[in-house]
Design a protein around this motif. Structure first.
Motif, short mmCIF file in Angstrom:
data_model
loop_
_atom_site.label_atom_id
_atom_site.label_comp_id
_atom_site.label_asym_id
_atom_site.label_seq_id
_atom_site.Cartn_x
_atom_site.Cartn_y
_atom_site.Cartn_z
N LYS A 26 -5.16 2.24 -12.12
CA LYS A 26 -4.07 1.71 -11.31
C LYS A 26 -2.91 2.68 -11.13
N LEU A 75 -7.28 -5.08 -0.94
CA LEU A 75 -6.73 -5.49 -2.23
C LEU A 75 -6.60 -4.33 -3.19
N THR A 76 -7.00 -3.14 -2.75
CA THR A 76 -6.97 -1.94 -3.60
C THR A 76 -5.84 -1.05 -3.12
N LYS A 77 -4.65 -1.27 -3.66
CA LYS A 77 -3.43 -0.66 -3.13
C LYS A 77 -3.32 0.84 -3.39
N ASN A 78 -4.10 1.35 -4.34
CA ASN A 78 -3.98 2.77 -4.69
C ASN A 78 -5.04 3.62 -3.99
N LYS A 137 -9.97 0.79 -8.85
CA LYS A 137 -9.10 -0.33 -9.23
C LYS A 137 -8.66 -0.22 -10.69
N LYS A 138 -9.54 0.29 -11.52
CA LYS A 138 -9.23 0.42 -12.96
C LYS A 138 -8.12 1.44 -13.19
N LEU A 141 -15.22 1.43 -5.96
CA LEU A 141 -14.07 0.52 -6.03
C LEU A 141 -13.71 0.07 -7.45
N PRO A 142 -14.67 -0.28 -8.31
CA PRO A 142 -14.30 -0.68 -9.68
C PRO A 142 -13.55 0.43 -10.42
N THR A 200 2.69 1.59 -3.51
CA THR A 200 1.78 1.97 -4.59
C THR A 200 1.32 3.40 -4.44
N HIS A 224 0.84 -1.20 0.00
CA HIS A 224 0.00 0.00 0.00
C HIS A 224 0.88 1.25 0.00
N ALA A 283 -12.27 -5.61 0.59
CA ALA A 283 -12.01 -5.24 -0.81
C ALA A 283 -10.94 -4.14 -0.88
#
Length: 307
Positions: free
Chosen positions: A167, A190-193, A164-165, A160-161, A85, A82, A187
């Motif tokens: 990046k 898993l979303t490092k940004n 995640k897109k 979130l979508p 990123t 995290h 969730a």
């Protein structure tokens, strides 16, 4: 093509360097910051350097300093991926890109090189407006922006979508604790940004109950997080005494963000003179940092980092 390949190699080297420094920071905070500070002192002082240079080795060795507690007790417990990123997306993709745009653009277009873009999201009617939000982010990216501050009151999971897109971007999500369900936080892990800021109180006159349990859930997942506080004129004494910094730091956020409170009509409840007074207090606290959470006044700091 060669230029693109060169950029990829350069970015890979930078990421490798950051990962190495984050690892070193966790193992030996004082020594690592000592080295990094000396490196920054040898370079021209840009916006980021001005914010970092006051984090001196002396402060990291002083057990009473907020920076000591932050770098020794809080930061090492955050997930490395995290930190790397977010560091890459904020620093290399964000500030570095914006800086390049500022140097190459004409004076008239320098305002295009924003390091961050603020966007208020309607979580209830998100589907109807999602195309509009995506277009705004896309346009900001074309101008070199890679950092986004998203404000949402409900249904944060819907973002979130999109996050995640994108990046190569860093997202600061400002939301109430009610958005941070177990499923959502799993969730986010898993979303490092993504960096989450939890509302300590509400904007306007609506009451909000803050559950401290949400911070335990964030820490158990090793997620980086902040707290944002909507202040009014009545908070000025608490700023002067430092009580407000002490209160927020109890939840162990990396950052404490402050925004002026609005009335239900949308009108600002804080005068420009009062904002200036608050900002000066925040600058002083950030320099000496008595409590382990770095404070920022969103409106003022956002402006000065951009310009």
């Amino acid at each position: 093509m060669a230029s693109k390949n060169t950029n990829i190699v350069s970015k890979t080297l930078v990421e490798s360097y950051i990962r190495k420094q984050v690892k070193a920071l966790k193992q030996s905070p004082a020594e690592t910051i000592d080295t990094l500070t000396k490196q920054l002192l040898d370079k021209p002082k840009g916006s980021l350097e001005k914010y970092l240079l006051h984090i001196t080795p002396e402060k990291l060795q002083d057990t009473q300093s907020g920076y000591y507690k932050l770098f020794h007790d809080i930061l090492p417990k955050v997930n490395t991926d995290h930190l790397v990123t977010l560091g890459m997306n904020i620093g290399y993709n964000g500030i570095f890109t914006a800086s390049k745009n500022t140097q190459t653009n004409s004076p008239e277009s320098k305002s295009d090189a924003l390091w961050a873009f603020m966007l208020s999201i309607d979580g209830i009617n998100y589907e109807k407006k999602s195309a509009q939000y995506k277009a705004q982010i896309s346009n900001a990216k074309k101008n070199g922006t890679r950092c986004f501050m998203l404000f949402i009151e409900k249904n944060a999971w819907k973002l979130l979508p999109l996050i995640k897109k994108e990046k190569d971007c860093a997202f600061f999500l400002f939301c109430p604790s009610s958005c941070l369900t177990e499923k959502f936080l799993d969730a986010v892990k898993l979303t490092k940004n993504l960096f989450i800021s939890v509302a300590y109180n509400s904007n306007g006159n609506k009451e909000q109950i803050l559950s401290t349990n949400v911070f335990n859930r964030l820490r158990s997942r090793k997620l980086p997080y902040g707290i944002h506080y909507y202040y009014s004129a009545s908070d000025l004494d608490n700023f002067k005494s430092g009580e407000i910094f002490k209160k927020l730091s109890r939840e162990k956020p990396l950052f404490s963000f402050f925004l002026s409170k609005k009335a239900d009509s949308g009108k600002d409840t804080v005068t420009e003179e009062e904002k200036k007074a608050v900002y000066q207090i925040i600058i002083k606290e950030r320099y000496w940092l008595k409590y382990p959470s770095i404070p920022f006044e969103i409106e003022k700091d956002y402006y000065y980092l951009i310009h």
